[in-house]
Design an enzyme around this catalytic site. Structure first.
Site, PDB file in Angstrom:
ATOM      1  N   ARG A 168       0.824  -1.222   0.000  1.00 27.48           N
ATOM      2  CA  ARG A 168       0.000   0.000   0.000  1.00 27.48           C
ATOM      3  C   ARG A 168       0.857   1.271   0.000  1.00 27.48           C
ATOM      4  NH1 ARG A 168      -3.014  -3.833  -0.551  1.00 27.48           N
ATOM      5  NH2 ARG A 168      -5.171  -3.951   0.175  1.00 27.48           N
ATOM      6  N   SER A 242     -10.282  -0.233   3.138  1.00 26.36           N
ATOM      7  CA  SER A 242      -9.563  -0.472   4.397  1.00 26.36           C
ATOM      8  C   SER A 242      -9.052   0.854   4.941  1.00 26.36           C
ATOM      9  CB  SER A 242      -8.361  -1.387   4.169  1.00 26.36           C
ATOM     10  OG  SER A 242      -8.773  -2.626   3.680  1.00 26.36           O
ATOM     11  N   GLU A 338      -4.404   3.766   6.127  1.00 29.28           N
ATOM     12  CA  GLU A 338      -4.157   3.545   4.697  1.00 29.28           C
ATOM     13  C   GLU A 338      -4.478   4.789   3.849  1.00 29.28           C
ATOM     14  OE1 GLU A 338      -5.272  -0.425   2.830  1.00 29.28           O
ATOM     15  OE2 GLU A 338      -6.184   0.957   1.423  1.00 29.28           O
TER      16      GLU A 338
END
Ligand code: EPU
Length: 342
Positions: A168, A242, A338
């Site tokens: 990520r 997320s 995130e």
């Protein structure tokens, strides 16, 4: 220099972020072609403003109005850009919808991107956080990208190594943020395709659907169904997927945690470290389905924070801090967020 670009002042961003948070852009420009960026760069007044590059707005959280120029990437186009003995190379413009791009590759018979089906956002935003799902990451199929550089006023080609992809993460979420604007991305899709069934839910769903030798499109179809079951549709409930990354720990620490929490899910990484399911940690702390002001935790996946209607960015941040604190107190683990906070 006076600009002839159609820049709009105090532009509302609520419908341009999947969290559905109200915020204003001091200045906003719909970017339809690279030439628009050359013109921004040549305009002293616009070039001096802080910049935010916006794709589908699916991985950011507005905590305030943006005091600079929002560059909304709306350039479109997709093409086969090359072919050799081992790969087909396909290129998508930054403003293309990611999922439609994936389906276009599958309809043409090119496997590779199927595990990344239905991820919200655009082609240009996908490398920024190296999107990933169901055992695959963008970097596995990435070839190169073309970006506009506001420091040199020129375009630059980035290889995978230049992008510094990680879980990520990429150069564009770190040092390159604001300086580079991704214009188009090229993927290398394998001629000899192999299904990636490393994720147990996917293998199980395919077998339940009676697919013994699944095609890339069969895999895409079951992944779409799994995502629709587990993850809230941002068109209906504001969210950014997320909200936290799964924390990565050493094997020794994971073994220690397992003694106290035998059901804790962990996935061993190629380097021997273990990635722990943050959704499970949050769920164990009792947060699933909870509401805090106008923000809440999704009922079907505790890793996803949602806007219950009129949430502000600050409310979402407060909720996320309370969750982080609980996970830290109970498991001694720190959760990283995130989405990018603006
Ligand atoms: N779990 C719970 N409770 C929950 C949520 C999860 O106990 O509320 C448990 C599940 O039972 C499972 C484990 O946690 O044992 C993992 O859950 P899941 O398979 O749903 O995947 P995840 O690790 O929570 C990651 C990605 C998702 C991606 C899925 C599928 C991150 C931060 N998230 O979630 O990505 O779709 O795997 O590959 O890595 C995103 O980045 O926005 C995103 C949705």
């Amino acid at each position: 220099m006076q600009t002839s670009l159609p820049v709009q002042a105090d532009f509302p961003l609520r419908t341009l972020n999947t969290f559905g948070i109200s915020a204003l852009a001091h200045a906003y420009l719909a970017v339809h072609a690279a030439d628009d960026l050359f013109r921004v760069c040549a305009d002293d007044r616009l070039a001096a403003l802080p910049r935010l590059v916006l794709g589908g707005g699916s991985n950011l959280l507005f905590t305030r109005d943006f005091p600079g120029l929002v560059l909304h990437m709306l350039n479109t186009g997709k093409r086969v850009s090359g072919e050799d003995a081992s790969h087909v190379y396909v290129t998508g413009a930054a403003g293309e919808n990611w999922h439609e791009f994936v389906r276009w590759t599958l309809e043409n018979g090119w496997g590779g991107l199927e595990n990344l089906s239905l991820i919200p956002g655009t082609v240009g935003a996908a490398p920024v956080q190296n999107i990933g799902a169901y055992g695959a990451e963008l970097k596995d199929y990435f070839h190169s990208l073309l970006a506009f550089d506001f420091e040199t006023g020129k375009t630059r080609l980035f290889t995978a190594a230049d992008c510094c992809f990680a879980y990520r993460e990429s150069f564009f979420k770190q040092d390159g943020a604001g300086r580079f604007v991704i214009l188009e991305v090229t993927f290398a899709l394998p001629g000899q395709w192999q299904p990636n069934l490393s994720y147990p839910d996917v293998a199980e769903a395919l077998s339940n659907a009676g697919h013994v030798v699944p095609s890339p499109k069969d895999i895409s179809d079951v992944i779409i169904a799994i995502r629709q079951r587990k993850l809230p549709d941002p068109a209906l409930v504001g969210n950014a997927g997320s909200f936290f990354k799964n924390p990565t720990v050493s094997r020794a620490l994971f073994d220690e945690l397992k003694v106290a929490h035998p059901h804790m899910p962990g996935y061993v990484q190629p380097d021997g470290s273990v990635r722990i399911a943050a959704g499970w940690l949050i769920d164990q702390c009792g947060w699933k389905g909870k509401t805090h002001g106008n923000a809440g935790v999704c009922e079907t996946q505790a890793l996803v924070l949602i806007n219950r209607g009129e949430a502000t960015g600050e409310e979402v941040v407060r909720l996320s801090e309370a969750i982080r604190q609980d996970v830290r107190d109970r498991f001694g683990l720190l959760l990283d967020v995130e989405p990018v906070f603006i």
